[in-house]
Design an enzyme around this catalytic site. Structure first.
Site, PDB file in Angstrom:
ATOM      1  NE  ARG A  58      17.751  39.975   9.490  1.00 22.20           N
ATOM      2  CZ  ARG A  58      18.810  39.606   8.719  1.00 22.20           C
ATOM      3  NH1 ARG A  58      19.790  40.475   8.151  1.00 22.20           N
ATOM      4  NH2 ARG A  58      18.772  38.350   8.623  1.00 22.20           N
TER       5      ARG A  58
ATOM      6  CE  LYS B  29      29.689  23.458   2.924  1.00 21.52           C
ATOM      7  NZ  LYS B  29      29.782  24.021   4.172  1.00 21.52           N
TER       8      LYS B  29
ATOM      9  N   GLY C 265      17.985  31.837   4.921  1.00 22.27           N
ATOM     10  CA  GLY C 265      18.123  33.033   4.301  1.00 22.27           C
ATOM     11  C   GLY C 265      17.677  32.866   2.908  1.00 22.27           C
TER      12      GLY C 265
ATOM     13  N   GLY D 113      20.541  30.972  10.701  1.00 23.78           N
ATOM     14  CA  GLY D 113      21.198  30.194  11.545  1.00 23.78           C
ATOM     15  C   GLY D 113      20.685  29.754  12.755  1.00 23.78           C
TER      16      GLY D 113
HETATM   17  P1  AMP Z   1      23.240  25.994   2.328  1.00 22.07           P
HETATM   18  O1  AMP Z   1      24.010  27.332   2.840  1.00 22.07           O
HETATM   19  O2  AMP Z   1      23.816  24.728   2.669  1.00 22.07           O
HETATM   20  O3  AMP Z   1      21.805  26.014   2.506  1.00 22.07           O
HETATM   21  O4  AMP Z   1      23.420  26.213   0.910  1.00 22.07           O
HETATM   22  C1  AMP Z   1      23.015  27.143  -0.060  1.00 22.07           C
HETATM   23  C2  AMP Z   1      23.597  27.127  -1.443  1.00 22.07           C
HETATM   24  O5  AMP Z   1      23.470  25.784  -1.900  1.00 22.07           O
HETATM   25  C3  AMP Z   1      23.221  28.146  -2.197  1.00 22.07           C
HETATM   26  O6  AMP Z   1      24.137  29.137  -2.594  1.00 22.07           O
HETATM   27  C4  AMP Z   1      22.861  27.423  -3.657  1.00 22.07           C
HETATM   28  O7  AMP Z   1      23.562  27.925  -4.811  1.00 22.07           O
HETATM   29  C5  AMP Z   1      23.538  26.051  -3.413  1.00 22.07           C
HETATM   30  N1  AMP Z   1      23.083  24.893  -4.107  1.00 22.07           N
HETATM   31  C6  AMP Z   1      21.727  24.401  -4.143  1.00 22.07           C
HETATM   32  N2  AMP Z   1      21.710  23.606  -4.933  1.00 22.07           N
HETATM   33  C7  AMP Z   1      22.785  23.357  -5.487  1.00 22.07           C
HETATM   34  C8  AMP Z   1      23.391  22.334  -6.468  1.00 22.07           C
HETATM   35  N3  AMP Z   1      22.515  21.225  -7.044  1.00 22.07           N
HETATM   36  N4  AMP Z   1      24.644  22.187  -6.743  1.00 22.07           N
HETATM   37  C9  AMP Z   1      25.467  23.242  -6.321  1.00 22.07           C
HETATM   38  N5  AMP Z   1      25.107  24.177  -5.390  1.00 22.07           N
HETATM   39  C10 AMP Z   1      23.643  24.136  -4.787  1.00 22.07           C
END
Ligand code: AMP
Length: 389
Positions: free
Chosen positions: A37, A197, A346, A369
């Site tokens: 950064r 999510k 990230g 973000g």
């Molecule tokens: P996000 O912030 O929505 O991009 O989510 C990132 C997080 O999603 C990471 O900490 C991953 O561990 C989690 N993740 C990715 N794939 C899976 C999965 N199949 N089941 C549960 N968590 C997941």
């Protein structure tokens, strides 16, 4: 067109407040573990110094509530002292008389690094008092903190409404990469989305639908789509309230002739045995935590045939070594492809870095973000308030 530092005239002797994103990881000794950064901000710093500005550099670091000696920006000042010998000073206050005094004795071509902005609660609250105190330190404001551009804080939003303003080279580059990728994409254009999510990525998928030729969906969010198609997903992560949205997206993709690729096999955790297995069909008691080998192959071949890729979000729970293979293989596939590649978020950026393939990616965004908002087609508030030409 936003005003950039190239458009600033008569910089010599001007006090310029430069907002950077120096939110770097530190170890317990205050050593910087990853300087990327800071490195990303160097072109702007060097340019302004060469033009003879009196540079007042500010940033946040971590999420302090009040003063926290472990989150001081002093290590960053020391880093800059080595980079720009005899030109860098540190002020252990953010604003106020001491900071004003330190600025008043700054010579042309010198840098004053202020203490962590978030030690003052006025920063995140965008308080008018704090904005006024910051404004006393400078004649001109330059924003190069892409990582916080989606936030409305005093040092990037309030201040831009108060002082003449411009963007630095880093923000200029981030904006132009995302603008080019979305307004004039090379085809076939493949978008890869992962993460936990669905709700966080809905706008993203909707925005990409009109531009991409195929959308790869992996990670936890894939299970809501698989459920929407009627598949058994066992105990995998599910956003039950998003099933209807997932159905809508699948239907729209069909109508628009956009290919949606979902996992066809999984590395799953058998919950009561704490054992990882590779399966094509999930069952009760199993949670899909990574994409399987057949899926890796299918996704990789789509990536290999593309001319442009954007990627946001891990393809599995990659923090656990048992479930990181999918994300790492996709990182390598993106790096190997000859497509124009843009990676934001990230987790995806750290996957690319840990595979050692960063040099083969066209653009690794410095903002999680903020890059997500740009991919959603949104305007970043801190950039909206910068002066136009
Ligand atoms: P996000 O912030 O929505 O991009 O989510 C990132 C997080 O999603 C990471 O900490 C991953 O561990 C989690 N993740 C990715 N794939 C899976 C999965 N199949 N089941 C549960 N968590 C997941």
């Amino acid at each position: 067109m936003k005003r950039t530092i190239r458009d600033l005239k008569n910089i010599e002797g001007k006090r310029i407040l430069l907002r950077c994103d120096f939110n770097v990881p530190l170890d317990n000794y205050g050593d910087i573990l990853d300087d990327s950064r800071i490195v990303a901000a160097l072109p702007t710093i060097s340019y302004l110094l060469e033009k003879g500005a009196k540079l007042v550099v500010c940033s946040h670091l971590g999420r302090p509530t009040g003063y926290d000696k472990y989150l001081s920006l002093f290590p960053v000042a020391v880093y800059l002292m080595k980079r720009f010998p005899n030109r860098v000073k540190f002020c252990n206050k953010v604003v106020g008389q001491e900071a004003e005094k330190a600025v008043s004795i700054l010579k042309n071509g010198e840098i004053l690094v202020l203490e962590n902005l978030r030690f003052d609660e006025g920063e995140e609250q965008n308080s008018p008092e704090f904005v006024s105190k910051l404004a006393k330190l400078a004649d001109v404001y330059v924003d190069d903190a892409f990582g916080v551009a989606h936030r409305k804080h005093a040092s990037n939003y309030g201040i831009a409404l108060k002082l003449p303003s411009a963007i630095g080279f880093l923000i200029e580059k981030e904006l132009s990469v995302f603008d080019k990728a979305f307004s004039n994409p090379a085809h076939p254009f493949v978008a890869i989305f992962g993460g936990a999510k669905v709700s966080d990525k809905l706008n993203l998928i909707d925005n990409v639908m009109d531009k991409a030729d195929s959308i790869i969906i992996g990670g936890g969010m894939a299970y809501t789509f698989l459920k929407a198609q009627g598949h058994e997903i066992g105990d995998s992560i599910l956003s039950a309230d998003q099933i209807e949205n997932a159905k809508r997206i699948l239907q729209t993709a069909k109508e628009k002739n956009v290919k949606i690729l979902l996992p066809i096999d999984h590395v799953a955790l058998i919950k009561n045995k704490d054992r990882a297995v590779c399966v094509t069909e999930l069952q009760k008691g199993m949670a899909g935590l990574d994409i399987g080998n057949k899926t890796i192959k299918m996704f990789s071949s789509e990536i290999a045939n593309s001319k442009q890729i954007i990627w946001n979000g891990p393809l599995g729970k990659y923090e656990d070594p048992r479930f990181k293979k999918g994300t790492m293989k996709i990182a390598k596939a993106v790096a190997k492809s000859e497509a124009y590649s843009v990676v934001g978020g990230g987790d995806s950026v750290s996957a690319i870095n840990s595979c050692g393939v960063a040099k083969n990616i066209n653009h690794l965004s410095t903002g999680g973000g903020a890059s997500l908002k740009l991919m959603e087609g949104k305007v970043l508030p801190a950039i909206e308030v910068i002066d136009t030409l």
